[in-house]
Write a protein that holds these residues in place. Structure first.
Motif, PDB file in Angstrom:
ATOM      1  N   LYS A  47      11.191 -85.099 -14.504  1.00 17.50           N
ATOM      2  CA  LYS A  47      11.061 -86.546 -14.348  1.00 17.50           C
ATOM      3  C   LYS A  47      10.218 -87.004 -13.157  1.00 17.50           C
ATOM      4  N   SER A  48       9.892 -86.123 -12.226  1.00 21.11           N
ATOM      5  CA  SER A  48       9.205 -86.646 -11.045  1.00 21.11           C
ATOM      6  C   SER A  48       8.271 -85.624 -10.391  1.00 21.11           C
ATOM      7  N   LEU A  49       7.365 -86.152  -9.617  1.00 20.86           N
ATOM      8  CA  LEU A  49       6.443 -85.362  -8.818  1.00 20.86           C
ATOM      9  C   LEU A  49       7.192 -84.769  -7.628  1.00 20.86           C
ATOM     10  N   VAL A  50       7.041 -83.471  -7.388  1.00 21.50           N
ATOM     11  CA  VAL A  50       7.735 -82.844  -6.263  1.00 21.50           C
ATOM     12  C   VAL A  50       6.780 -82.300  -5.201  1.00 21.50           C
ATOM     13  N   MET A  51       5.523 -82.009  -5.576  1.00 27.40           N
ATOM     14  CA  MET A  51       4.611 -81.430  -4.611  1.00 27.40           C
ATOM     15  C   MET A  51       3.161 -81.659  -5.038  1.00 27.40           C
ATOM     16  N   ILE A  52       2.294 -81.843  -4.031  1.00 29.59           N
ATOM     17  CA  ILE A  52       0.847 -81.856  -4.241  1.00 29.59           C
ATOM     18  C   ILE A  52       0.269 -80.738  -3.388  1.00 29.59           C
ATOM     19  N   ARG A  53      -0.510 -79.875  -3.993  1.00 27.68           N
ATOM     20  CA  ARG A  53      -1.159 -78.779  -3.270  1.00 27.68           C
ATOM     21  C   ARG A  53      -2.629 -79.159  -3.079  1.00 27.68           C
ATOM     22  N   LEU A  54      -2.989 -79.503  -1.846  1.00 27.96           N
ATOM     23  CA  LEU A  54      -4.364 -79.881  -1.531  1.00 27.96           C
ATOM     24  C   LEU A  54      -5.130 -78.668  -1.028  1.00 27.96           C
ATOM     25  N   GLU A  55      -6.331 -78.477  -1.529  1.00 28.91           N
ATOM     26  CA  GLU A  55      -7.211 -77.429  -1.004  1.00 28.91           C
ATOM     27  C   GLU A  55      -8.518 -78.068  -0.585  1.00 28.91           C
ATOM     28  N   TYR A  56      -8.879 -77.833   0.661  1.00 31.07           N
ATOM     29  CA  TYR A  56     -10.108 -78.369   1.234  1.00 31.07           C
ATOM     30  C   TYR A  56     -11.047 -77.241   1.634  1.00 31.07           C
ATOM     31  N   LEU A  57     -12.332 -77.459   1.435  1.00 31.95           N
ATOM     32  CA  LEU A  57     -13.365 -76.613   2.024  1.00 31.95           C
ATOM     33  C   LEU A  57     -13.811 -77.322   3.293  1.00 31.95           C
ATOM     34  N   ARG A 120     -11.422 -72.225   3.535  1.00 35.62           N
ATOM     35  CA  ARG A 120     -10.663 -72.981   2.540  1.00 35.62           C
ATOM     36  C   ARG A 120      -9.263 -73.104   3.126  1.00 35.62           C
ATOM     37  N   ARG A 121      -8.744 -74.326   3.167  1.00 33.14           N
ATOM     38  CA  ARG A 121      -7.434 -74.574   3.763  1.00 33.14           C
ATOM     39  C   ARG A 121      -6.541 -75.236   2.729  1.00 33.14           C
ATOM     40  N   ARG A 122      -5.294 -74.779   2.706  1.00 35.62           N
ATOM     41  CA  ARG A 122      -4.328 -75.296   1.743  1.00 35.62           C
ATOM     42  C   ARG A 122      -3.224 -76.061   2.477  1.00 35.62           C
ATOM     43  N   PHE A 123      -2.922 -77.229   1.952  1.00 38.91           N
ATOM     44  CA  PHE A 123      -1.812 -78.055   2.440  1.00 38.91           C
ATOM     45  C   PHE A 123      -0.883 -78.307   1.265  1.00 38.91           C
ATOM     46  N   ASP A 124       0.366 -77.899   1.358  1.00 42.56           N
ATOM     47  CA  ASP A 124       1.358 -78.219   0.334  1.00 42.56           C
ATOM     48  C   ASP A 124       2.161 -79.420   0.850  1.00 42.56           C
ATOM     49  N   LEU A 125       2.042 -80.541   0.145  1.00 47.30           N
ATOM     50  CA  LEU A 125       2.752 -81.759   0.533  1.00 47.30           C
ATOM     51  C   LEU A 125       3.971 -81.915  -0.372  1.00 47.30           C
ATOM     52  N   MET A 126       5.129 -81.862   0.263  1.00 52.63           N
ATOM     53  CA  MET A 126       6.396 -81.946  -0.471  1.00 52.63           C
ATOM     54  C   MET A 126       6.877 -83.395  -0.490  1.00 52.63           C
ATOM     55  N   LYS A 127       7.268 -83.865  -1.660  1.00 52.97           N
ATOM     56  CA  LYS A 127       7.762 -85.242  -1.797  1.00 52.97           C
ATOM     57  C   LYS A 127       9.044 -85.401  -0.986  1.00 52.97           C
ATOM     58  N   SER A 128       9.087 -86.436  -0.172  1.00 61.77           N
ATOM     59  CA  SER A 128      10.270 -86.682   0.689  1.00 61.77           C
ATOM     60  C   SER A 128      11.383 -87.344  -0.101  1.00 61.77           C
TER      61      SER A 128
END
Length: 128
Positions: A47-57, A120-128
């Motif tokens: 039912k909901s978004l729990v995480m966004i995995r951002l990858e940046y160069l 390349r850097r990864r940020f995992d953003l967890m839904k609060s």
């Protein structure tokens, strides 16, 4: 990401060409720093978004074959970003790491040689 990098005077002194999103303007001074969001897959429960995995160069660009200056710039970026908590409303940073390195040489039609060195850097953003 831009705010964290742009706030550091040491990094600013290393990159007179500034910080750019996606590409450097043609008349910019070098060295410069470029960051590009490569991907942002999302993870959901039923039912909901729990995480966004951002990858940046993130890459340092310089007009020389010697990679020493570009390497020092990326090392500074690493120091500034490693384990930093990103300020994204509604999320906390669960993972923040350099996951890959790259380098390439670019030659333009006028005979200029550009060194691109980055991570390349990864940020995992967890839904609060």
């Amino acid at each position: 990401l831009f705010a964290i990098l742009n706030a550091d005077a040491t990094l600013g002194a290393m990159i007179p060409g500034g910080i750019h999103r996606r590409r450097i303007q043609e008349d910019s001074e070098l060295p410069a720093l470029v960051f590009t969001k490569e991907r942002a897959p999302r993870s959901h429960t039923l039912k909901s978004l729990v995480m966004i995995r951002l990858e940046y160069l993130i890459r340092a660009v310089d007009e020389k074959l010697d990679e020493a200056d570009a390497a020092a710039i990326i090392d500074r970026v690493d120091t500034l970003l490693e384990d930093v908590e990103l300020a994204v409303p509604g999320y906390s940073t669960g993972f923040n790491r350099r996951i890959d390195d790259f380098e390439l040489i670019e030659n333009d039609n006028a005979g200029h040689v550009y060194q691109h060195l980055g991570e390349r850097r990864r940020f995992d953003l967890m839904k609060s």
